[in-house]
Design a protein around this motif. Structure first.
Motif, PDB file in Angstrom:
ATOM      1  N   ARG A   1       0.836  -1.214   0.000  1.00 29.05           N
ATOM      2  CA  ARG A   1       0.000   0.000   0.000  1.00 29.05           C
ATOM      3  C   ARG A   1       0.869   1.262   0.000  1.00 29.05           C
ATOM      4  NH1 ARG A   1      -5.467  -0.947  -1.136  1.00 29.05           N
ATOM      5  NH2 ARG A   1      -6.306  -2.592   0.189  1.00 29.05           N
TER       6      ARG A   1
ATOM      7  N   THR B   1       1.477   4.059  -3.037  1.00 28.07           N
ATOM      8  CA  THR B   1       1.174   5.477  -2.802  1.00 28.07           C
ATOM      9  C   THR B   1       2.357   6.352  -3.215  1.00 28.07           C
ATOM     10  OG1 THR B   1      -0.366   5.000  -1.007  1.00 28.07           O
ATOM     11  CG2 THR B   1       0.645   7.181  -1.009  1.00 28.07           C
TER      12      THR B   1
ATOM     13  N   CYS C   1       1.095   5.800   7.735  1.00 30.12           N
ATOM     14  CA  CYS C   1       0.046   4.782   7.734  1.00 30.12           C
ATOM     15  C   CYS C   1      -0.814   4.893   8.988  1.00 30.12           C
ATOM     16  CB  CYS C   1       0.670   3.397   7.632  1.00 30.12           C
ATOM     17  SG  CYS C   1       1.545   2.851   9.121  1.00 30.12           S
TER      18      CYS C   1
ATOM     19  N   THR D   1      -9.434   5.378   7.010  1.00 27.52           N
ATOM     20  CA  THR D   1      -8.843   4.549   5.956  1.00 27.52           C
ATOM     21  C   THR D   1      -8.661   5.294   4.641  1.00 27.52           C
ATOM     22  OG1 THR D   1     -11.044   3.719   5.373  1.00 27.52           O
ATOM     23  CG2 THR D   1      -9.767   2.428   6.967  1.00 27.52           C
TER      24      THR D   1
ATOM     25  N   THR E   1      -6.856   8.378   2.079  1.00 28.59           N
ATOM     26  CA  THR E   1      -5.512   8.826   1.703  1.00 28.59           C
ATOM     27  C   THR E   1      -5.572  10.313   1.396  1.00 28.59           C
ATOM     28  OG1 THR E   1      -4.989   6.665   0.746  1.00 28.59           O
ATOM     29  CG2 THR E   1      -3.581   8.499   0.106  1.00 28.59           C
TER      30      THR E   1
ATOM     31  N   ASP F   1      -1.841   7.425   4.428  1.00 30.34           N
ATOM     32  CA  ASP F   1      -2.582   6.373   3.732  1.00 30.34           C
ATOM     33  C   ASP F   1      -3.139   5.410   4.769  1.00 30.34           C
ATOM     34  OD1 ASP F   1      -3.612   4.326   2.232  1.00 30.34           O
ATOM     35  OD2 ASP F   1      -1.899   4.158   0.879  1.00 30.34           O
TER      36      ASP F   1
ATOM     37  N   ARG G   1      -5.151   3.011   4.409  1.00 35.20           N
ATOM     38  CA  ARG G   1      -5.336   1.627   3.969  1.00 35.20           C
ATOM     39  C   ARG G   1      -4.194   0.745   4.467  1.00 35.20           C
ATOM     40  NH1 ARG G   1      -5.195   2.343  -2.226  1.00 35.20           N
ATOM     41  NH2 ARG G   1      -3.326   3.422  -1.485  1.00 35.20           N
TER      42      ARG G   1
ATOM     43  N   CYS H   1      -1.737  -0.428   7.373  1.00 41.03           N
ATOM     44  CA  CYS H   1      -1.946  -0.442   8.831  1.00 41.03           C
ATOM     45  C   CYS H   1      -0.906  -1.304   9.536  1.00 41.03           C
ATOM     46  CB  CYS H   1      -3.345  -0.981   9.137  1.00 41.03           C
ATOM     47  SG  CYS H   1      -3.796  -0.931  10.889  1.00 41.03           S
TER      48      CYS H   1
END
Length: 275
Positions: A101, A105, A117, A147, A149, A206, A208, A210
């Motif tokens: 992820r 990005t 994150c 969640t 960005t 971002d 998404r 985690c």
């Protein structure tokens, strides 16, 4: 095509078992290629390269006596095999798609040089009441803005990514900031992000991606959080400006102000007096 990355972490005082678990999560990342680079500052530590042979990502170790977290991160950047460098704390457990992820990005926008994150707590039991205060949660290196960005002014050190190919040459973390032996200094990521933005580049969050940041039992006690707040105030005095919590203060922040303000203020005063 999967992005090639260097995922790096360093030990502060975390036990072997916890560090090994964080490394296993890093090595299990899906959708990327590359390596995990562990900077070992504990000369007596039991982590070995052989223990992680055959993992999906390559595993490397560098043993070095260093002055703290910022120096370890700088060493990792100097020795990274790939320009996309993803930082984890040694007690942060990355979700399987965390690296992919963040790498995507960074790759999708030529101006984005740093990506943070979502960082959620892994409490050892029921969280302490004062953890409901957002300013206290910040001291545990948590960041949960949902969640989505979007641009954000900073990242939190438990998990973030840097694209060195976009940075000015030799741009590194300030070694006078950041955690080191016996001192819970912070502020190095915020200061780094400020220089990134000053260079005309962007920092994004971002959600998404985690990681779960494990909270040891001793950090749920009042003496630890008071000490951490003291160094947070000290760091703010050194950096200048005003405190910048991840979210606007809520009711719990105001109710816990008699607990949080004195150590923070003492740290800020010490920072100002020492220049």
């Amino acid at each position: 095509m999967p992005q090639a990355v260097t995922i790096t972490l360093t030990r502060y005082a975390e036990p072997d078992a916890l560090v090994a678990e964080a490394i296993r999560h890093a090595l299990a990342q899906q959708g990327v290629t590359g390596e995990v680079l562990f900077i070992e500052q504990n000369m007596a530590g039991g982590i070995t390269e052989q223990a992680f042979a055959g993992a999906p990502l390559a595993f490397r170790m560098i043993r070095a006596r260093l002055g703290g977290l910022s120096e370890a991160r700088n060493l990792a950047m100097d020795h990274a095999a790939h320009p996309m460098v993803l930082f984890l704390d040694a007690d942060a457990m990355a979700a399987p798609d965390w690296a992919a992820r963040l790498a995507q990005t960074l790759a999708d926008n030529a101006r984005v040089a740093v990506a943070g994150c979502r960082i959620v707590p892994g409490w050892p039991g029921k969280p302490p009441l004062w953890a409901k205060a957002r300013v206290v949660n910040d001291q545990y290196s948590m960041l949960d803005l949902g969640t989505g960005t979007f641009p954000y002014h900073r990242v939190v050190g438990a998990g973030f990514a840097v694209d060195m190919a976009k940075l000015p040459p030799h741009m590194r973390f300030d070694p006078t900031l950041g955690r080191r032996e016996g001192k819970l200094f912070s502020g190095e990521e915020s200061e780094f992000c400020a220089r990134v933005r000053a260079a005309g580049l962007e920092v994004v969050y971002d959600g998404r991606a985690c990681v779960t940041h494990v909270v040891p039992p001793e950090r749920t006690r009042l003496p630890w959080i008071a000490r951490r707040l003291f160094y947070a105030g000290h760091g703010r005095a050194v950096l200048g400006g005003t405190p910048a919590p991840s979210q606007k203060p809520g009711l719990a922040d105001w109710l816990t102000l008699p607990l949080t303000l004195p150590p923070y203020a003492l740290g800020w005063l010490k920072g100002k007096l020492l220049g």
